[in-house]
Motif scaffolding. Structure first.
Motif, mmCIF file in Angstrom:
data_model
loop_
_atom_site.group_PDB
_atom_site.id
_atom_site.type_symbol
_atom_site.label_atom_id
_atom_site.label_comp_id
_atom_site.label_asym_id
_atom_site.label_seq_id
_atom_site.Cartn_x
_atom_site.Cartn_y
_atom_site.Cartn_z
ATOM 1 N N MET A 304 40.718 40.075 35.532
ATOM 2 C CA MET A 304 40.420 38.933 36.388
ATOM 3 C C MET A 304 40.839 39.310 37.802
ATOM 4 O O MET A 304 41.901 39.916 38.002
ATOM 5 C CB MET A 304 41.179 37.685 35.955
ATOM 6 C CG MET A 304 40.679 37.073 34.660
ATOM 7 S SD MET A 304 39.037 36.302 34.807
ATOM 8 C CE MET A 304 39.428 34.865 35.812
ATOM 9 N N PHE A 306 41.571 37.637 41.488
ATOM 10 C CA PHE A 306 41.834 36.413 42.226
ATOM 11 C C PHE A 306 41.637 36.660 43.717
ATOM 12 O O PHE A 306 42.062 37.703 44.244
ATOM 13 C CB PHE A 306 43.271 35.926 41.974
ATOM 14 C CG PHE A 306 43.593 35.698 40.525
ATOM 15 C CD1 PHE A 306 43.394 34.465 39.943
ATOM 16 C CD2 PHE A 306 44.093 36.735 39.736
ATOM 17 C CE1 PHE A 306 43.682 34.250 38.601
ATOM 18 C CE2 PHE A 306 44.394 36.531 38.396
ATOM 19 C CZ PHE A 306 44.180 35.283 37.832
ATOM 20 N N GLN A 321 50.869 35.469 39.696
ATOM 21 C CA GLN A 321 51.311 36.471 38.735
ATOM 22 C C GLN A 321 52.336 35.867 37.771
ATOM 23 O O GLN A 321 52.245 36.038 36.551
ATOM 24 C CB GLN A 321 51.904 37.679 39.455
ATOM 25 C CG GLN A 321 52.396 38.771 38.520
ATOM 26 C CD GLN A 321 52.845 40.015 39.274
ATOM 27 O OE1 GLN A 321 52.481 40.221 40.433
ATOM 28 N NE2 GLN A 321 53.646 40.834 38.624
ATOM 29 N N LEU A 324 50.525 33.219 35.435
ATOM 30 C CA LEU A 324 49.662 33.774 34.389
ATOM 31 C C LEU A 324 50.487 34.420 33.289
ATOM 32 O O LEU A 324 50.238 34.197 32.091
ATOM 33 C CB LEU A 324 48.689 34.782 34.983
ATOM 34 C CG LEU A 324 47.731 35.455 33.987
ATOM 35 C CD1 LEU A 324 46.876 34.418 33.267
ATOM 36 C CD2 LEU A 324 46.837 36.474 34.672
ATOM 37 N N TRP A 337 48.944 44.748 37.616
ATOM 38 C CA TRP A 337 48.546 43.959 38.787
ATOM 39 C C TRP A 337 48.331 44.892 39.973
ATOM 40 O O TRP A 337 49.127 45.808 40.203
ATOM 41 C CB TRP A 337 49.628 42.944 39.157
ATOM 42 C CG TRP A 337 49.820 41.838 38.166
ATOM 43 C CD1 TRP A 337 50.685 41.825 37.109
ATOM 44 C CD2 TRP A 337 49.134 40.585 38.148
ATOM 45 N NE1 TRP A 337 50.582 40.635 36.427
ATOM 46 C CE2 TRP A 337 49.637 39.839 37.051
ATOM 47 C CE3 TRP A 337 48.147 40.008 38.943
ATOM 48 C CZ2 TRP A 337 49.188 38.572 36.731
ATOM 49 C CZ3 TRP A 337 47.701 38.730 38.633
ATOM 50 C CH2 TRP A 337 48.214 38.024 37.540
ATOM 51 N N CYS A 359 44.126 41.646 38.005
ATOM 52 C CA CYS A 359 44.954 41.782 36.809
ATOM 53 C C CYS A 359 44.113 42.436 35.722
ATOM 54 O O CYS A 359 43.053 41.919 35.349
ATOM 55 C CB CYS A 359 45.444 40.409 36.343
ATOM 56 S SG CYS A 359 46.504 40.496 34.865
ATOM 57 N N SER A 374 41.625 35.111 29.355
ATOM 58 C CA SER A 374 40.754 34.458 30.322
ATOM 59 C C SER A 374 41.090 32.978 30.488
ATOM 60 O O SER A 374 41.134 32.445 31.595
ATOM 61 C CB SER A 374 39.296 34.604 29.904
ATOM 62 O OG SER A 374 38.912 35.959 29.860
ATOM 63 N N SER A 376 43.927 31.502 29.961
ATOM 64 C CA SER A 376 45.201 31.346 30.676
ATOM 65 C C SER A 376 44.999 31.429 32.180
ATOM 66 O O SER A 376 45.685 30.736 32.943
ATOM 67 C CB SER A 376 46.194 32.418 30.214
ATOM 68 O OG SER A 376 46.509 32.253 28.847
ATOM 69 N N ALA A 377 44.053 32.276 32.608
ATOM 70 C CA ALA A 377 43.771 32.389 34.040
ATOM 71 C C ALA A 377 43.040 31.153 34.558
ATOM 72 O O ALA A 377 43.374 30.608 35.615
ATOM 73 C CB ALA A 377 42.941 33.649 34.303
ATOM 74 N N THR A 390 38.241 32.891 41.884
ATOM 75 C CA THR A 390 38.125 34.228 41.303
ATOM 76 C C THR A 390 36.745 34.786 41.611
ATOM 77 O O THR A 390 35.832 34.052 41.991
ATOM 78 C CB THR A 390 38.343 34.195 39.772
ATOM 79 O OG1 THR A 390 37.329 33.375 39.177
ATOM 80 C CG2 THR A 390 39.719 33.654 39.434
#
Length: 562
Positions: A304, A306, A321, A324, A337, A359, A374, A376-377, A390
């Motif tokens: 992902m 950001f 960070q 997540l 990261w 990430c 995904s 969680s993001a 994103t």
């Protein structure tokens, strides 16, 4: 004899084969379709169906060009057979029958060692294990009257060395001639990279919209002239050929299964417009082992990215960070990261005011790096930093591969030429052989005279070409005159490279000098993790590494002109 190339990778310009067979005289037309990543793609293709495993685009190209090639007497040699050269040879025969053409199709096999994993100590999860064969199976096929020869994993240069050796009747100990053909093959096997593509000084190329593919005019002693068909775009110059000679190499010795080329022996000279002569090649006995390309599925990967806009970029990155990672039900085996500070202060566009925080996660369980990651993001969208967005919607994890290089005794690998009539000829391994040893360092040029300097990009005077070497990468850097060479050799040391490219700080780096090319070559181990398919960095094949180096500022002598 004239050998053209029409492919530098699986997916190269589809029209190139037709352009090459219709654009001028050729004795042979070759194509390189295989790379480390390609072998993994073909292995997964073969796992779905045993009839697959070869480069399918070769057939569609051949459909347009086979008749013309037969009419002009141009023989075709390509490694498009991948993991199934016999299958591709049968498909070519079926194509010729459908087109009403009579064609003798031969193939070379023996490189596929995947069924012998245990014998050689390869891991059980290896999907593809392919030894890099040499040119003599191709020679045997051509001597048997083949019009088309397809191979599996031979070295990139072998598809050029084979036709040259067959044409001139070289023996297996004609090392200098073979080395010269390896040099020519190394230059043209990547297609338009020899005619202005991926070229540091691309502004010097008069017409790069549609560059022509390269041709090697090889002489009986192995020397060659690199050129292209008349009227085609691009450029063939000492610089474009130097750049390609530096591509994906190691030290002064460039080992192939049939000969070891001394790269430090080569001399280049302009031989007319779009003509560069390669002379002076020295060859040595090949090594007693063959390199083996080992490809396996490493697991599953997801990412992902950001977008962080405006002020407080680092604080925003720290916040998301922490959020997540705290929200992950299961932490992936690998979680990385990377913050790319692409933002500019007081920017006049939103894009120019934004940084990218990436990430990357990897795990053997697809669920861990799939929707669990995904989701969680996405759940942070209204609860995180201001301006949260994103670059792409969430998705499932994708399979990633792992490449490793193995080495086996050459005598343990079968090398078989299968002729058009089905007869089989075994090709003996090379003899004698010679273990590769370090070359004594080349003498340094005289130290440059001190004088005033200016702070400027290295690329104002130096060209570079970089590429992947398994989990490592190489960066070759060259200059155009003796004064610049003296400065480069004394200035661009390993310590200087580490300072200019901080990503290399804790990695093993080796420097090699190639005075005839006015070049230094750096081999950087581990910068690509476990190979291209592992995608350890955003430039997984290190194609832009040389351009990053050229963009870094150094103290250039004031009298050096851009």
């Amino acid at each position: 004899m004239r050998i053209g190339n029409c492919s530098g990778f699986y997916g190269d310009r589809h029209a190139a084969m037709r352009e090459m067979v219709t654009g001028g005289e050729l004795d042979y037309l070759t194509g390189d379709y295989l790379a480390e990543l390609t072998m993994l793609i073909l292995a997964r293709d073969r796992a779905k169906s045993p009839e697959r495993g070869y480069a399918k685009t070769f057939l569609t190209q051949l459909e347009e060009s086979l008749g013309t090639a037969l009419d002009t007497g141009t023989k075709i040699v390509a490694n498009a057979g991948g993991l199934n050269p016999a299958g591709l040879a049968a498909a070519v025969r079926a194509l010729a029958e459908r087109l009403g053409l009579e064609v003798a199709v031969a193939h070379v096999e023996g490189d596929d060692l995947v069924a012998r994993r245990a014998e050689f100590g390869f891991a059980d999860d290896v999907l593809a294990a392919n030894a890099y064969l040499g040119a003599w199976g191709i020679v045997e096929c051509l001597a048997g009257g083949a019009d088309v020869v397809v191979t599996g994993r031979v070295t990139d240069a072998s598809v050029i060395v084979g036709p040259a050796a067959a044409h001139f009747g070289w023996t297996r100990t004609d090392y200098d001639a073979l080395a010269g053909a390896v040099a020519a093959g190394h230059v043209i096997e990547c297609g338009t990279q020899a005619t202005g593509g991926n070229f540091a000084f691309f502004g010097d190329v008069p017409d790069l919209v549609h560059p022509g593919f390269p041709i090697a005019e090889i002489d009986a002693d192995g020397s060659s002239v690199i050129t292209k068909h008349p009227g085609t775009g691009g450029l063939v110059s000492v610089d474009t050929v130097t750049a390609q000679l530096l591509y994906e190499i190691g030290g002064e010795r460039y080992a192939n299964p049939d000969v070891t080329l001394r790269l430090d022996s080569l001399r280049l000279s302009q031989d007319g417009p779009d003509r560069v002569r390669i002379a002076g090649a020295r060859g040595e006995e090949p090594p007693p082992t063959l390199k083996v390309s080992l490809n396996a599925v490493g697991g599953f990967r997801n990412a992902m990215t950001f977008v962080l806009t405006g002020l407080d970029v680092e604080a925003k990155a720290d916040l998301v960070q922490r959020q997540l990672e705290a929200g992950l039900a299961v932490r992936p085996a690998e979680l990385e990261w990377t913050l790319a500070r692409t933002d500019h202060p007081d920017a006049d566009t939103e894009e120019a005011a934004s940084a990218l925080l990436r990430c990357v996660v990897r795990d053997t369980d697809p669920k861990v790096v799939g929707r669990q990651f995904s989701s969680s993001a996405v759940e942070l969208a209204l609860a995180s930093y201001p301006g949260f967005t994103t670059t792409a919607p969430p998705g499932d994890g994708q399979v990633y591969g792992v490449f490793t290089a193995g080495y086996v005794d050459a005598t343990a690998v079968p090398h078989v030429a299968v002729h058009a009539d089905g007869t089989r000829t075994s090709i003996p391994s090379a003899s004698p052989t010679k273990v590769l040893e370090p070359v004594a360092p080349a003498p340094m040029p005289p130290s440059p005279a001190p004088g005033p300097t200016r702070r400027a990009p290295l690329g104002d005077v130096a060209g570079a070409r970089s590429g992947d070497k398994g989990g490592g990468a190489n960066v070759g850097v060259w200059v155009r005159n003796p004064e610049q060479w003296s400065w480069l050799a004394h200035t661009l040391t390993v310590d200087a490279l580490r300072e200019l490219l901080p990503e290399t700080k804790n990695l093993p780096v080796t420097r090699y000098l190639l005075p005839n090319l006015r070049a230094v070559n750096f081999v950087i181990e581990g910068i690509l993790g476990k190979g291209v398919a592992h995608q350890a960095r955003f430039d997984p094949q290190a194609k832009g590494l040389g351009e990053w180096l050229r963009s870094r500022h150094v103290d250039l002598p004031e009298d050096f002109q851009s």
